[in-house]
Scaffold this motif. Sequence first.
Motif, PDB file in Angstrom:
ATOM      1  N   MET A  56       0.868  -1.171   0.000  1.00 17.19           N
ATOM      2  CA  MET A  56       0.000   0.000   0.000  1.00 17.19           C
ATOM      3  C   MET A  56       0.903   1.217   0.000  1.00 17.19           C
ATOM      4  N   ALA A  57       0.506   2.250  -0.721  1.00 21.58           N
ATOM      5  CA  ALA A  57       1.421   3.378  -0.890  1.00 21.58           C
ATOM      6  C   ALA A  57       0.663   4.683  -1.093  1.00 21.58           C
ATOM      7  N   TRP A  58       1.406   5.751  -0.939  1.00 23.33           N
ATOM      8  CA  TRP A  58       0.914   7.097  -1.245  1.00 23.33           C
ATOM      9  C   TRP A  58       1.828   7.734  -2.283  1.00 23.33           C
ATOM     10  N   TYR A  59       1.206   8.393  -3.242  1.00 20.89           N
ATOM     11  CA  TYR A  59       1.906   9.176  -4.250  1.00 20.89           C
ATOM     12  C   TYR A  59       1.346  10.591  -4.186  1.00 20.89           C
ATOM     13  N   ASP A 102       5.056  20.663  -0.017  1.00 19.16           N
ATOM     14  CA  ASP A 102       4.277  19.423   0.103  1.00 19.16           C
ATOM     15  C   ASP A 102       2.898  19.565  -0.551  1.00 19.16           C
ATOM     16  N   THR A 103       2.565  20.761  -0.983  1.00 14.45           N
ATOM     17  CA  THR A 103       1.281  20.993  -1.634  1.00 14.45           C
ATOM     18  C   THR A 103       1.167  20.156  -2.898  1.00 14.45           C
ATOM     19  N   ALA A 104       0.099  19.365  -2.969  1.00 17.95           N
ATOM     20  CA  ALA A 104      -0.098  18.458  -4.101  1.00 17.95           C
ATOM     21  C   ALA A 104      -1.427  17.723  -3.921  1.00 17.95           C
ATOM     22  N   VAL A 105      -1.806  17.013  -4.958  1.00 16.39           N
ATOM     23  CA  VAL A 105      -2.889  16.033  -4.826  1.00 16.39           C
ATOM     24  C   VAL A 105      -2.239  14.715  -4.431  1.00 16.39           C
ATOM     25  N   TYR A 106      -2.718  14.132  -3.364  1.00 15.01           N
ATOM     26  CA  TYR A 106      -2.163  12.891  -2.850  1.00 15.01           C
ATOM     27  C   TYR A 106      -3.071  11.721  -3.250  1.00 15.01           C
ATOM     28  N   TYR A 107      -2.441  10.684  -3.800  1.00 16.44           N
ATOM     29  CA  TYR A 107      -3.155   9.512  -4.295  1.00 16.44           C
ATOM     30  C   TYR A 107      -2.750   8.272  -3.513  1.00 16.44           C
ATOM     31  N   CYS A 108      -3.737   7.505  -3.156  1.00 12.41           N
ATOM     32  CA  CYS A 108      -3.515   6.203  -2.543  1.00 12.41           C
ATOM     33  C   CYS A 108      -3.330   5.160  -3.646  1.00 12.41           C
ATOM     34  N   ASN A 109      -2.437   4.217  -3.406  1.00 12.11           N
ATOM     35  CA  ASN A 109      -2.206   3.128  -4.353  1.00 12.11           C
ATOM     36  C   ASN A 109      -2.179   1.803  -3.611  1.00 12.11           C
ATOM     37  N   VAL A 110      -2.909   0.841  -4.139  1.00 10.90           N
ATOM     38  CA  VAL A 110      -2.971  -0.474  -3.505  1.00 10.90           C
ATOM     39  C   VAL A 110      -2.696  -1.543  -4.556  1.00 10.90           C
ATOM     40  N   GLN A 111      -1.824  -2.457  -4.211  1.00 10.18           N
ATOM     41  CA  GLN A 111      -1.525  -3.589  -5.088  1.00 10.18           C
ATOM     42  C   GLN A 111      -2.130  -4.844  -4.473  1.00 10.18           C
ATOM     43  N   THR A 112      -2.818  -5.606  -5.302  1.00  9.88           N
ATOM     44  CA  THR A 112      -3.467  -6.822  -4.814  1.00  9.88           C
ATOM     45  C   THR A 112      -3.090  -8.013  -5.681  1.00  9.88           C
ATOM     46  N   THR A 113      -3.358  -9.176  -5.137  1.00 10.80           N
ATOM     47  CA  THR A 113      -3.110 -10.414  -5.871  1.00 10.80           C
ATOM     48  C   THR A 113      -4.355 -11.285  -5.806  1.00 10.80           C
ATOM     49  N   ARG A 125      -0.478   0.928   8.204  1.00 10.14           N
ATOM     50  CA  ARG A 125      -1.631   0.234   7.644  1.00 10.14           C
ATOM     51  C   ARG A 125      -2.339  -0.549   8.735  1.00 10.14           C
ATOM     52  N   ASP A 126      -3.643  -0.697   8.546  1.00 10.36           N
ATOM     53  CA  ASP A 126      -4.475  -1.510   9.428  1.00 10.36           C
ATOM     54  C   ASP A 126      -5.081  -2.590   8.548  1.00 10.36           C
ATOM     55  N   ASN A 127      -4.526  -3.780   8.614  1.00 10.96           N
ATOM     56  CA  ASN A 127      -4.960  -4.845   7.707  1.00 10.96           C
ATOM     57  C   ASN A 127      -6.396  -5.294   7.990  1.00 10.96           C
ATOM     58  N   ALA A 128      -6.819  -5.194   9.241  1.00  8.00           N
ATOM     59  CA  ALA A 128      -8.192  -5.581   9.582  1.00  8.00           C
ATOM     60  C   ALA A 128      -9.204  -4.647   8.937  1.00  8.00           C
ATOM     61  N   LYS A 129      -8.799  -3.405   8.718  1.00  2.41           N
ATOM     62  CA  LYS A 129      -9.696  -2.412   8.112  1.00  2.41           C
ATOM     63  C   LYS A 129      -9.362  -2.144   6.646  1.00  2.41           C
ATOM     64  N   THR A 147       4.792  -2.494   3.066  1.00  2.00           N
ATOM     65  CA  THR A 147       4.525  -3.850   2.589  1.00  2.00           C
ATOM     66  C   THR A 147       3.657  -4.610   3.590  1.00  2.00           C
ATOM     67  N   THR A 148       3.313  -5.838   3.229  1.00  2.00           N
ATOM     68  CA  THR A 148       2.525  -6.669   4.130  1.00  2.00           C
ATOM     69  C   THR A 148       3.289  -6.982   5.405  1.00  2.00           C
ATOM     70  N   GLY A 149       4.609  -6.952   5.344  1.00  2.00           N
ATOM     71  CA  GLY A 149       5.426  -7.174   6.527  1.00  2.00           C
ATOM     72  C   GLY A 149       5.755  -5.910   7.279  1.00  2.00           C
ATOM     73  N   ASP A 150       5.064  -4.810   6.934  1.00  2.00           N
ATOM     74  CA  ASP A 150       5.247  -3.518   7.580  1.00  2.00           C
ATOM     75  C   ASP A 150       6.620  -2.900   7.325  1.00  2.00           C
TER      76      ASP A 150
END
Length: 119
Positions: free
Chosen positions: A34-37, A89-100, A71-75, A52-55
């Motif tokens: 999980m990431a932020w851009y 730091d002014t910008a549009v911030y985007y969340c990114n999630v990679q799944t399998t 990250r909160d994996n339960a949520k 990462t999944t291993g924090d």
Amino acid sequence: QVQLVESGGGLVQAGGSLRLSCAASGRFGRINTMAWYRQAPGKERESVASVTTGDSTNYADSVKGRFTISRDNAKNTVYLQMNSLKPEDTAVYYCNVQTTILLTLYNYWGQGTQVTVSS
């Protein structure tokens, strides 16, 4: 289909703090990194932080020591705590999630949330 809902952006003075949240919902199998851009006007989108999944975490040099990703994996939620904010730091911030799902990787993006830091 996966939906990512971001929240927490806004206007803050330099030196202030904000906390961004991104919650994933839908059918997504296993969530990996999980990431932020962020993307500032006239600039390319850049990586800010990832977990990462291993924090294990990674940060852009420009935010090290000021931002914390978690990250909160339960949520199925990723957070970005931003302290000591600067006008740059002014910008549009985007969340990114990679799944399998069944060994196939998928990449999802949130809609973006505006962060504006005034000097």
